[in-house]
Enzyme design. Structure first.
Site, PDB file in Angstrom:
ATOM      1  N   CYS A  37       0.823  -1.205   0.000  1.00 32.28           N
ATOM      2  CA  CYS A  37       0.000   0.000   0.000  1.00 32.28           C
ATOM      3  C   CYS A  37       0.861   1.260   0.000  1.00 32.28           C
ATOM      4  O   CYS A  37       0.338   2.374  -0.110  1.00 32.28           O
ATOM      5  CB  CYS A  37      -0.920   0.023   1.212  1.00 32.28           C
ATOM      6  SG  CYS A  37      -2.053  -1.365   1.257  1.00 32.28           S
ATOM      7  N   CYS A 107      -2.764   9.169   5.781  1.00 29.52           N
ATOM      8  CA  CYS A 107      -1.491   9.180   6.521  1.00 29.52           C
ATOM      9  C   CYS A 107      -1.739   9.464   7.995  1.00 29.52           C
ATOM     10  O   CYS A 107      -1.114   8.859   8.872  1.00 29.52           O
ATOM     11  CB  CYS A 107      -0.549  10.248   5.958  1.00 29.52           C
ATOM     12  SG  CYS A 107      -0.098  10.014   4.242  1.00 29.52           S
TER      13      CYS A 107
END
Lengths: 144, 423
Positions: A37, A107
């Site tokens: 990912c 994030c």
């Protein structure tokens, strides 16, 4: 994409890079994300057993600049907090502090997950029950 | 060392370089000053419409267009009448594929392409699938090239077109177009190639390479943006296309619209320069490329070249730096313009489908950098880039939990990774 000054600052001078002894009773380790990912964060905390205060935190991150900045910021924020206070850190706080654009929100989510995973690992080691909502996100390491 | 991305002079031993450094020549190239010079009068003095048949301004413009057409044709071994001007290679690809599909649909409805084509080809093919065409997407081998046996097996009596690029825009790998073209001609199937990255860099000849239709773009070979061409063969076989833009019947009815005379003049000049300089320039670029490769690979472990080194554009280097994410690497070398196959650098948040097509694995696609060397790069720039890349990869590996785990002897492929939150 233009990065905010704070992201650039954390990327250029990341705080608390490194590793703590993951075998130590006082250390909790969270490893979240996956290489395919494009993001993997390892966040470690060292907790004072009498006060439950996080005395030290370290991170290592494979990921984009925003992922590095989010985890660097997370280590700064957990230090000096009790374990329960640290669980109150939300990804939205990280988004705000670093001025992350929508495309980089994952994030900050990963950084919140890393904090929770590290605390979860520490609690497990120290015989405490898991906090509600604890993500099952500590990766299992297997020796080759 | 400075990481400012403005015009500072970086000390690099005694060889100074001007920053930022452009090393993204597959995206576009600097327009050659000789090209610009030739274009300029066509903005302010010779500004006629090439389709104006009854005055001097029109004749002058038309003459300039025809000279450019000759120059472009000469570079690829075609005749001037076989060159159709377009707005660029995306339009050329659309015209070639849709134009053939529409013209030959009574003959068959099958088109063959391959997995690592440019999106201008892949998305055009996908659209045709919606209209009842059957499309075969051939896989590529680990080196980035198709297997000719796969192509043979994919062809059937309904196949009307094979569209396979000459050189790939990410990994620079050259497809065996001559063999593909020969196979197509044996079977009576038309062969289109998106030759944008190859023309002007590596010899390309429509006769020798058995090409029936080819897409070309000016800005990839030091010409201006916004102008391209489609080579359409006129004999053995004569290719017919259904126009995709209707209007005044320009370009032999295949592409209506007022010609971009200034752009076309520049395109012609760019092809003339490429024709005379290509051989020497290819040697120069291969030298720079190998210098970059050797400097990086000599100083870093676990770096992997994506695609064949043997069948490759001289100016291309595509490398994966294991355990380092591409966008963070770009951020660390922000005085150097290169590209990454990382998901974070793409609009779709998917890692490069080209690198995935090679079977590289998503993790290595995330870690890839494309260096595109061009005519204006220098050895001093290469040395500076190598130094900055090596320093930044080392720094990011110190920051990488994956590098740490790998050094501890953990097999990363056997780790049970936690699910990531949705992007």
């Amino acid at each position: 994409m233009a990065y905010s000054d704070k992201v650039l600052d954390h990327y250029t001078n990341p705080r608390n890079v490194g590793s703590l002894d993951k075998a130590s009773q006082e250390v909790g380790t969270g490893l979240v994300g996956a290489p395919e990912c494009g993001d993997v964060m390892k966040l470690q905390i060292k907790v004072n057993p009498t006060t439950n205060i996080i005395e030290d935190a370290k991170f290592k991150t494979f990921g984009c600049g925003s992922a590095i900045a989010s985890s660097s910021l997370a280590t700064e924020w957990v230090k000096g907090k009790t374990v329960d206070e640290a669980l109150g850190i939300r990804n939205t706080d990280i988004v705000k502090e670093l001025s992350l654009p929508p495309v980089k929100i994952h994030c900050s989510v990963l950084a919140e997950d890393a904090i929770r995973a590290a605390i979860g690992d520490w609690k497990k080691k120290n015989g405490q029950t898991q906090t509600q909502g604890q993500p099952q996100s500590v990766a299992v390491e297997q020796r080759a | 060392m400075s990481t400012k991305s403005t015009n500072v002079i970086a000390g690099n031993g005694n060889k100074d370089v001007k920053l930022p450094i452009y090393m993204d020549n597959h995206a576009t190239t600097r327009t050659d000053p000789r090209v610009v010079e030739e274009m300029l009068p066509y903005f302010t003095e010779k500004y006629g419409n090439a389709a104006s048949r009854n005055h001097e301004f029109g004749w002058v413009a038309e003459q300039a267009v025809e000279q450019a057409r000759e120059r472009i044709a000469k570079l690829i071994g075609a005749t001037a009448k076989e060159i159709i001007f377009t707005s660029g290679a995306t339009e050329s690809d659309n015209l070639a594929i849709k134009g053939v599909a529409e013209m030959y649909k009574e003959k068959g409805n099958h088109i063959i392409t391959q997995a690592i084509e440019h999106k201008a080809v892949l998305d055009t093919c996908k659209r045709l699938e919606k209209y009842g065409f059957r499309v075969t997407y051939l896989p590529v081998q680990k080196d980035g090239r198709i297997d000719l046996d796969d192509l043979k097996r994919a062809m059937d009596d309904k196949t009307i077109l094979v569209t396979i690029m000459a050189a790939n825009n990410e990994i620079g790998v050259l497809q065996p177009i001559r063999e593909i073209g020969a196979l197509c001609h044996e079977r009576g199937v038309l062969f289109h190639t998106d030759a944008v990255q190859q023309i002007g860099k590596v010899p390309f000849n429509v006769i020798q390479d058995n090409v029936d239709i080819a897409s070309i773009s000016a800005h990839k070979l030091y010409g201006p943006k916004g102008v391209g061409a489609l080579y359409v063969r006129r004999k053995n076989p004569r290719v017919q296309l259904v126009a995709q833009i209707d209007g005044g019947g320009h370009e032999r009815g295949m592409r209506s619209g007022t010609l971009n005379v200034t752009g076309i003049v520049g395109f012609g000049k760019a092809c003339a320069i490429a024709g005379s300089d290509m051989a020497e320039e290819a040697k120069y670029l291969a030298g720079l490329r190998d210098r970059l490769k050797d400097a990086i690979m000599g100083q870093l472990d676990e770096v992997y070249i994506n695609g064949s080194m043997e069948h490759r554009l001289p100016g291309n280097l595509n490398i994966s730096f294991a355990y380092v994410e591409g966008e963070s690497l770009l951020m660390g070398i922000n005085d150097i313009a290169v590209s990454s196959g990382s998901a974070c650098t793409s609009a779709t948040l998917e890692p490069s489908y080209v690198l995935k097509g090679l079977g590289a694995g998503d993790d290595l696609a995330h870690s890839s950098i494309r260096f595109g060397l061009g005519r204006f790069n220098t050895a001093a720039e290469v040395d500076y880039v190598a130094e900055r890349v090596v320093d930044t990869v080392r720094r990011l590996r110190e920051l990488s939990p994956l590098y740490e785990m790998a050094k501890e002897g953990i097999d990363l492929t056997k780790v049970q990774w936690a699910a990531e939150p949705a992007h």
